[in-house]
Write a protein that holds these residues in place. Sequence first.
Motif, PDB file in Angstrom:
ATOM      1  N   THR A  41       0.849  -1.196   0.000  1.00  0.00           N
ATOM      2  CA  THR A  41       0.000   0.000   0.000  1.00  0.00           C
ATOM      3  C   THR A  41       0.882   1.244   0.000  1.00  0.00           C
ATOM      4  OG1 THR A  41      -0.099   0.184   2.419  1.00  0.00           O
ATOM      5  CG2 THR A  41      -1.793  -1.196   1.354  1.00  0.00           C
ATOM      6  N   GLY A  42       0.294   2.337  -0.425  1.00  0.00           N
ATOM      7  CA  GLY A  42       1.022   3.602  -0.418  1.00  0.00           C
ATOM      8  C   GLY A  42       1.481   3.990   0.975  1.00  0.00           C
ATOM      9  N   GLY A  43       0.649   3.709   1.960  1.00  0.00           N
ATOM     10  CA  GLY A  43       1.010   4.012   3.350  1.00  0.00           C
ATOM     11  C   GLY A  43       2.230   3.234   3.803  1.00  0.00           C
ATOM     12  N   LYS A  44       2.305   1.948   3.393  1.00  0.00           N
ATOM     13  CA  LYS A  44       3.459   1.119   3.756  1.00  0.00           C
ATOM     14  C   LYS A  44       4.734   1.609   3.059  1.00  0.00           C
ATOM     15  CE  LYS A  44       0.918  -3.211   4.415  1.00  0.00           C
ATOM     16  NZ  LYS A  44       0.686  -4.560   3.844  1.00  0.00           N
ATOM     17  N   LEU A  45       4.579   2.080   1.828  1.00  0.00           N
ATOM     18  CA  LEU A  45       5.735   2.523   1.050  1.00  0.00           C
ATOM     19  C   LEU A  45       6.174   3.935   1.423  1.00  0.00           C
ATOM     20  CD1 LEU A  45       7.797   2.125  -1.203  1.00  0.00           C
ATOM     21  CD2 LEU A  45       6.006   2.715  -2.856  1.00  0.00           C
ATOM     22  N   PHE A  46       5.270   4.750   1.933  1.00  0.00           N
ATOM     23  CA  PHE A  46       5.567   6.160   2.188  1.00  0.00           C
ATOM     24  C   PHE A  46       6.756   6.365   3.119  1.00  0.00           C
ATOM     25  CE2 PHE A  46       4.861  10.341   4.165  1.00  0.00           C
ATOM     26  CZ  PHE A  46       4.841  11.116   3.022  1.00  0.00           C
ATOM     27  N   GLY A  47       6.844   5.589   4.197  1.00  0.00           N
ATOM     28  CA  GLY A  47       7.968   5.719   5.132  1.00  0.00           C
ATOM     29  C   GLY A  47       9.301   5.461   4.459  1.00  0.00           C
ATOM     30  N   ASN A  48       9.357   4.405   3.657  1.00  0.00           N
ATOM     31  CA  ASN A  48      10.593   4.106   2.913  1.00  0.00           C
ATOM     32  C   ASN A  48      10.889   5.203   1.903  1.00  0.00           C
ATOM     33  OD1 ASN A  48      11.258   1.650   4.130  1.00  0.00           O
ATOM     34  ND2 ASN A  48       9.854   0.538   2.811  1.00  0.00           N
ATOM     35  N   TYR A  49       9.848   5.687   1.244  1.00  0.00           N
ATOM     36  CA  TYR A  49       9.993   6.753   0.244  1.00  0.00           C
ATOM     37  C   TYR A  49      10.650   7.986   0.867  1.00  0.00           C
ATOM     38  CZ  TYR A  49       8.387  10.195  -3.236  1.00  0.00           C
ATOM     39  OH  TYR A  49       8.305  11.193  -4.169  1.00  0.00           O
ATOM     40  N   ILE A  50      10.179   8.406   2.022  1.00  0.00           N
ATOM     41  CA  ILE A  50      10.748   9.577   2.718  1.00  0.00           C
ATOM     42  C   ILE A  50      12.191   9.286   3.145  1.00  0.00           C
ATOM     43  CG2 ILE A  50      10.573  11.020   4.789  1.00  0.00           C
ATOM     44  CD1 ILE A  50       8.527  11.681   2.587  1.00  0.00           C
ATOM     45  N   LYS A  51      12.419   8.090   3.701  1.00  0.00           N
ATOM     46  CA  LYS A  51      13.770   7.710   4.145  1.00  0.00           C
ATOM     47  C   LYS A  51      14.740   7.730   2.961  1.00  0.00           C
ATOM     48  CE  LYS A  51      14.623   3.393   4.848  1.00  0.00           C
ATOM     49  NZ  LYS A  51      14.563   2.030   5.390  1.00  0.00           N
ATOM     50  N   TRP A  52      14.333   7.116   1.845  1.00  0.00           N
ATOM     51  CA  TRP A  52      15.197   7.066   0.671  1.00  0.00           C
ATOM     52  C   TRP A  52      15.447   8.458   0.106  1.00  0.00           C
ATOM     53  CZ3 TRP A  52      11.800   2.700  -1.766  1.00  0.00           C
ATOM     54  CH2 TRP A  52      12.011   1.509  -1.079  1.00  0.00           C
ATOM     55  N   PHE A  53      14.438   9.307   0.126  1.00  0.00           N
ATOM     56  CA  PHE A  53      14.563  10.678  -0.363  1.00  0.00           C
ATOM     57  C   PHE A  53      15.564  11.456   0.497  1.00  0.00           C
ATOM     58  CE2 PHE A  53      13.096  15.143  -0.245  1.00  0.00           C
ATOM     59  CZ  PHE A  53      13.269  15.456  -1.585  1.00  0.00           C
ATOM     60  N   LEU A  54      15.428  11.351   1.814  1.00  0.00           N
ATOM     61  CA  LEU A  54      16.341  12.056   2.719  1.00  0.00           C
ATOM     62  C   LEU A  54      17.776  11.538   2.588  1.00  0.00           C
ATOM     63  CD1 LEU A  54      14.099  12.422   5.886  1.00  0.00           C
ATOM     64  CD2 LEU A  54      14.720  14.197   4.232  1.00  0.00           C
ATOM     65  N   LEU A  55      17.938  10.228   2.476  1.00  0.00           N
ATOM     66  CA  LEU A  55      19.284   9.672   2.294  1.00  0.00           C
ATOM     67  C   LEU A  55      19.917  10.148   0.994  1.00  0.00           C
ATOM     68  CD1 LEU A  55      18.797   6.029   3.626  1.00  0.00           C
ATOM     69  CD2 LEU A  55      20.338   7.772   4.560  1.00  0.00           C
ATOM     70  N   SER A  56      19.108  10.312  -0.032  1.00  0.00           N
ATOM     71  CA  SER A  56      19.622  10.826  -1.303  1.00  0.00           C
ATOM     72  C   SER A  56      20.101  12.262  -1.160  1.00  0.00           C
ATOM     73  CB  SER A  56      18.547  10.738  -2.391  1.00  0.00           C
ATOM     74  OG  SER A  56      18.267   9.387  -2.680  1.00  0.00           O
ATOM     75  N   ILE A  57      19.361  13.071  -0.406  1.00  0.00           N
ATOM     76  CA  ILE A  57      19.760  14.464  -0.176  1.00  0.00           C
ATOM     77  C   ILE A  57      21.043  14.522   0.648  1.00  0.00           C
ATOM     78  CG2 ILE A  57      19.124  16.603   1.006  1.00  0.00           C
ATOM     79  CD1 ILE A  57      16.224  16.026   0.175  1.00  0.00           C
ATOM     80  N   ILE A  58      21.080  13.749   1.740  1.00  0.00           N
ATOM     81  CA  ILE A  58      22.238  13.757   2.638  1.00  0.00           C
ATOM     82  C   ILE A  58      23.516  13.321   1.920  1.00  0.00           C
ATOM     83  CG2 ILE A  58      23.240  12.613   4.669  1.00  0.00           C
ATOM     84  CD1 ILE A  58      20.353  12.551   5.815  1.00  0.00           C
ATOM     85  N   THR A  59      23.395  12.343   1.027  1.00  0.00           N
ATOM     86  CA  THR A  59      24.583  11.822   0.331  1.00  0.00           C
ATOM     87  C   THR A  59      24.825  12.528  -1.008  1.00  0.00           C
ATOM     88  OG1 THR A  59      23.311  10.080  -0.751  1.00  0.00           O
ATOM     89  CG2 THR A  59      24.341   9.551   1.383  1.00  0.00           C
ATOM     90  N   ILE A  60      24.184  13.660  -1.194  1.00  0.00           N
ATOM     91  CA  ILE A  60      24.338  14.459  -2.412  1.00  0.00           C
ATOM     92  C   ILE A  60      24.021  13.612  -3.663  1.00  0.00           C
ATOM     93  CG2 ILE A  60      25.770  16.159  -3.600  1.00  0.00           C
ATOM     94  CD1 ILE A  60      27.568  16.125  -1.065  1.00  0.00           C
ATOM     95  N   GLY A  61      22.999  12.807  -3.566  1.00  0.00           N
ATOM     96  CA  GLY A  61      22.527  12.021  -4.703  1.00  0.00           C
ATOM     97  C   GLY A  61      23.126  10.649  -4.864  1.00  0.00           C
TER      98      GLY A  61
END
Length: 104
Positions: A62-82
């Motif tokens: 479900t979107g709700g189950k994926l949303f947490g991972n989506y945010i985590k992956w997005f933040l990790l991408s920002i922190i590691t400069i992509g």
Amino acid sequence: MKNENGSYFDGKLIQQIGWSILCALLSLITIGLGVPWAVCMKQRWETKHTVIEGKRLYFNGTGGKLFGNYIKWFLLSIITIGIYSLWLGINMKKWVVKHTAFAD
């Protein structure tokens, strides 16, 4: 089209176009926050129309189950400069497979 081992995909082109447009609109309207729900909608349609060796697939993500991972992956991408974004495709595939099973 069915093959000799009973594996086939029975989705139609017009359905795929419709789901792709709907998912793109959801992602655009929500400025990216709806991407997890769009991914799940599209994946649910694809698995619903996929048969492997005579057994239909089922997607329970479900979107709700994926949303947490989506945010985590997005933040990790920002922190590691992509750099972390190189792993996004494989992480998404792992998540989808984890939530896919045979319906029967």
